[in-house]
Design a protein around this motif. Structure first.
Motif, PDB file in Angstrom:
ATOM      1  N   MET A   1       0.839  -1.198   0.000  1.00  0.00           N
ATOM      2  CA  MET A   1       0.000   0.000   0.000  1.00  0.00           C
ATOM      3  C   MET A   1       0.875   1.249   0.000  1.00  0.00           C
ATOM      4  N   ALA A   2       0.544   2.198  -0.899  1.00  0.00           N
ATOM      5  CA  ALA A   2       1.312   3.435  -0.974  1.00  0.00           C
ATOM      6  C   ALA A   2       1.005   4.321   0.216  1.00  0.00           C
ATOM      7  N   LYS A   3       1.996   5.078   0.638  1.00  0.00           N
ATOM      8  CA  LYS A   3       1.807   6.010   1.746  1.00  0.00           C
ATOM      9  C   LYS A   3       0.803   7.093   1.361  1.00  0.00           C
ATOM     10  N   ALA A   4      -0.139   7.394   2.260  1.00  0.00           N
ATOM     11  CA  ALA A   4      -1.148   8.421   2.003  1.00  0.00           C
ATOM     12  C   ALA A   4      -0.492   9.788   1.850  1.00  0.00           C
ATOM     13  N   ASP A   5      -1.145  10.663   1.066  1.00  0.00           N
ATOM     14  CA  ASP A   5      -0.511  11.904   0.623  1.00  0.00           C
ATOM     15  C   ASP A   5      -0.798  13.115   1.514  1.00  0.00           C
ATOM     16  N   ALA A 133       3.447   7.208  17.543  1.00  0.00           N
ATOM     17  CA  ALA A 133       4.876   7.304  17.255  1.00  0.00           C
ATOM     18  C   ALA A 133       5.173   6.920  15.808  1.00  0.00           C
ATOM     19  N   ARG A 134       4.485   5.889  15.326  1.00  0.00           N
ATOM     20  CA  ARG A 134       4.682   5.449  13.937  1.00  0.00           C
ATOM     21  C   ARG A 134       4.243   6.540  12.964  1.00  0.00           C
ATOM     22  N   GLU A 246      -5.025   1.016  14.490  1.00  0.00           N
ATOM     23  CA  GLU A 246      -5.147   0.599  13.088  1.00  0.00           C
ATOM     24  C   GLU A 246      -4.686   1.668  12.101  1.00  0.00           C
ATOM     25  N   LEU A 247      -4.462   2.884  12.586  1.00  0.00           N
ATOM     26  CA  LEU A 247      -4.191   3.991  11.659  1.00  0.00           C
ATOM     27  C   LEU A 247      -2.942   3.801  10.794  1.00  0.00           C
ATOM     28  N   PRO A 248      -1.795   3.392  11.352  1.00  0.00           N
ATOM     29  CA  PRO A 248      -0.616   3.228  10.478  1.00  0.00           C
ATOM     30  C   PRO A 248      -0.879   2.290   9.295  1.00  0.00           C
ATOM     31  N   GLY A 249      -1.648   1.244   9.532  1.00  0.00           N
ATOM     32  CA  GLY A 249      -1.927   0.315   8.450  1.00  0.00           C
ATOM     33  C   GLY A 249      -2.711   0.928   7.313  1.00  0.00           C
TER      34      GLY A 249
END
Length: 253
Positions: A1-5, A133-134, A246-249
Motif C-alpha cells: 500500500m502506498a503512503k497516504a498523501d 509514534a509510527r 489501526e491507523l498506520p496500516g
C-alpha cells in the motif's frame, strides 16, 4: 500500500489517544440515577470550607444546573467554558456573600481535586501510543482536544509519553473555542502553516472529529469503536478504523 498523501495528521485526545474510564469514578445518585462522578472526592473540601451550612443535595442540584447551562452556552456559541468557571458559578449561587477573589481561588482548588480524579482514570493504551509514534515518523502531527481544563489536558497528554513528537497543540480551554466551531480548526491550520486539504483529522466523535473538520476542508479518519456507520447527517469519513492502533496500516506506513 502506498503512503497516504497528507502532510500532517491532527489527533483528538480523549478516547482517541487516551482512554477515559469514568466507570472507575465513585458512584453517586443524582436525580434518581446512579452515575460515576468525581463529586464525592470534592465534598470533603466543600464541607471543610463551608462548614455546617453545607448541604450536599443542594450542591448537587445547583452544580448540575450549572452544567446544563454551560452545555447550552457551548452549543449556542461554539465556545469553551472552563471547569473553574463551572465551580465559580456554582459557588456564586450557593454562597453569594463570598467575595469574588475568594470564590475564584476556592473554585480553582475544587477544579484541581476534580481534575486529579479525571487524570487518575485516564490512560494511554500501548498500541495507541505506538501508532502515534509510527505516524509521527512519517507525518507532522498536531493535537486538537475539547477539554475544559488546560492544565489537566496538558498533563494527560504528557502522560502518554509522546507529547514531545507534536509540533502544535490546542486544548479548547486555552483558546476559549470548542470543536466543531470552524475557528478552532483554522487555529490549528495557522499554527501548522498548512492548507486544510493537506491534513488528516483523526478522532472518535462524529460531529466534532468528522463533520467539523470536513466543513473546513480536512479529510478525516473516524474511530468507529465498532459502530456500523456514522450518524445521519455526518459526511462519510475518508477512513474508518475501529481503534487508533489501526491507523498506520490504513496510511500505508
Amino acid at each position: 500500500m502506498a503512503k497516504a498523501d497528507f502532510k500532517a495528521v491532527v489527533f483528538d485526545l480523549f478516547d482517541t489517544i487516551v482512554k477515559w474510564e469514568p466507570e472507575r469514578l465513585p458512584l453517586m445518585e443524582v436525580g434518581g440515577r446512579r452515575i460515576h462522578t468525581t463529586i464525592p472526592w470534592v465534598f470533603p473540601m466543600l464541607e471543610e470550607r463551608l462548614g455546617a451550612g453545607f448541604d450536599r443535595d443542594r450542591f448537587v442540584e445547583v452544580y448540575h444546573g450549572v452544567i446544563d447551562e454551560i452545555i447550552a452556552e457551548r452549543e449556542l456559541h461554539g465556545i469553551e467554558i472552563s471547569c473553574t468557571e463551572r465551580f465559580v458559578r456554582t459557588l456564586e449561587r450557593l454562597v453569594p456573600e463570598v467575595d469574588g477573589v475568594t470564590r475564584l481561588t476556592f473554585a480553582e482548588e475544587l477544579t484541581r481535586v476534580h481534575m486529579d480524579g479525571v487524570r487518575r482514570v485516564t490512560w494511554a493504551p500501548a498500541p495507541r501510543v505506538a501508532a502515534v509514534a509510527r505516524v509521527a515518523a512519517h507525518y507532522r502531527v498536531g493535537l486538537l482536544s475539547n477539554f475544559d481544563d488546560a492544565r489537566c489536558g496538558r498533563e494527560v497528554f504528557d502522560d502518554t509519553g509522546v507529547a514531545g513528537l507534536f509540533e502544535a497543540v490546542i486544548i479548547s480551554a486555552e483558546v476559549g473555542l470548542r470543536k466543531p466551531n470552524p475557528q478552532i480548526y483554522h487555529r490549528m491550520l495557522e499554527m501548522m502553516r498548512l492548507d486544510a486539504r493537506d491534513v488528516l483529522f483523526v478522532g472518535d466523535t462524529p460531529r466534532e472529529d468528522v463533520d467539523g473538520p470536513h466543513r473546513v476542508g480536512m479529510r478525516t479518519a473516524w474511530i468507529s469503536k465498532g459502530a456500523a456507520a456514522v450518524p445521519d447527517g455526518i459526511p462519510q469519513p475518508y477512513y474508518v478504523i475501529g481503534d487508533l492502533a489501526e491507523l498506520p496500516g490504513v496510511l500505508g506506513i
